[in-house]
Scaffold this motif. Sequence first.
Motif, PDB file in Angstrom:
ATOM      1  N   TYR A  76      -2.386  -3.031   9.401  1.00  0.00           N
ATOM      2  CA  TYR A  76      -1.113  -2.529   8.872  1.00  0.00           C
ATOM      3  C   TYR A  76       0.059  -3.297   9.464  1.00  0.00           C
ATOM      4  O   TYR A  76       0.961  -3.739   8.741  1.00  0.00           O
ATOM      5  N   SER A  91       4.061  -7.421  -0.871  1.00  0.00           N
ATOM      6  CA  SER A  91       2.709  -6.862  -0.838  1.00  0.00           C
ATOM      7  C   SER A  91       2.460  -6.239   0.531  1.00  0.00           C
ATOM      8  O   SER A  91       3.125  -6.571   1.510  1.00  0.00           O
ATOM      9  N   SER A  93      -0.912  -3.709   2.673  1.00  0.00           N
ATOM     10  CA  SER A  93      -2.168  -2.977   2.550  1.00  0.00           C
ATOM     11  C   SER A  93      -2.447  -2.266   3.862  1.00  0.00           C
ATOM     12  O   SER A  93      -1.857  -2.574   4.893  1.00  0.00           O
ATOM     13  N   HIS A 144      -2.336   3.987   1.440  1.00  0.00           N
ATOM     14  CA  HIS A 144      -3.275   3.106   0.734  1.00  0.00           C
ATOM     15  C   HIS A 144      -3.069   3.214  -0.770  1.00  0.00           C
ATOM     16  O   HIS A 144      -3.035   2.204  -1.488  1.00  0.00           O
ATOM     17  N   PHE A 147       0.269   1.505  -1.679  1.00  0.00           N
ATOM     18  CA  PHE A 147       0.190   0.053  -1.678  1.00  0.00           C
ATOM     19  C   PHE A 147      -0.685  -0.465  -2.809  1.00  0.00           C
ATOM     20  O   PHE A 147      -0.373  -1.470  -3.447  1.00  0.00           O
ATOM     21  N   ASP A 148      -1.808   0.217  -3.025  1.00  0.00           N
ATOM     22  CA  ASP A 148      -2.768  -0.238  -4.034  1.00  0.00           C
ATOM     23  C   ASP A 148      -2.147  -0.248  -5.429  1.00  0.00           C
ATOM     24  O   ASP A 148      -2.394  -1.153  -6.233  1.00  0.00           O
TER      25      ASP A 148
END
Length: 351
Positions: A76, A91, A93, A144, A147-148
């Motif tokens: 992270y 971006s 993740s 998650h 972000f995904d």
Amino acid sequence: MHRALSSRLLKIVAIGTIVGLSVGNVGCKKLVKKVAPGSEAAQTDDADNQLEKKIEPYIECLNSISSNVIRMRRHYLSDIPESGPTGKETSASINTLSKGDASKCATSLAKAKTKPPSNPQLEQAGEAFAQAATQIDKISNELHDYFDKKNFLDDKWAKGKALHPQLVAAFKAFGKADDTLQNVLDGITKPLRQRELARVEKEDGKKFVYHRLHVLNTARDFIDVADDPEIDFNRFTAARTDFQKALADLTAYGDAHKADLKEQKTAPSWPMADSNYDRFVSAANEYDKAQTTFWRCLRDAPAEAKVAGGKIIVEKAAEKCEKHGLHGTVDQAVVKNYNELITTANNGRFP
């Protein structure tokens, strides 16, 4: 004093693994010897058996969760600054705990709390660990998904900025809970290991089972000393010497009795006992090499790394350790080789 999460977690895998190995998994079936019911020896054995069963779930939680939190935090923070998202990131993740691990841990520790013997310190530490793991599981899964789906492109990182301080606080809480549980378990397992070694010696003598367990115990003791931002060099040296002596005793016995490992009647893990022994000794030697390199690094530490009481600040010593082949965090090689020794021990029994 509580050590920072970023420092503690560099070593947690090793300590967690070692705890899991030290209770019960000594590489053979436990030796069984008849003792008089109600005798002091029988009462001690019964109490230790109860204690081993009590701490098993705590060890399992550490082994299943702690290392994943290490990776999660590192991953992270490789994408997001520790101060939080700037809003310019394109971006990001985050890893998550394995599905169900946090809830399984909470359930198993709640059950373990009711098992004898009562140990409020252990039980409270376990409860805090489970709560911290549950909180990290919740926030990491939410991030998650965020972000995904790249939802930060729609809300201009509003949710990411809101969840970041919560996650940082959760990491800090987990670090404290993890550290506390590790230390409580250390205080329980070390005497257990000492009593187990004494029982093995009394019942079977100093043979393969004894020497193997002694190597693993001293390997654990070394990590205990090395797991500190400020290392006591004299204790470090003594722990290294103890491990080397235990390994030398094992190999001396092995050289004289290697044929026993090739006999089905004398080697329970036949026909793999012989090769498993060789792999164990090889892994132990690699661990010894890593210890020695780390020892030289500390021995040659610059004056600014040395503090009162014969202690050495590892981070400051690290800056001068490249000449010994150490780069980055100087103790990572020790942890890596220790973990490989434990994996070898768990996967290949030879007594």
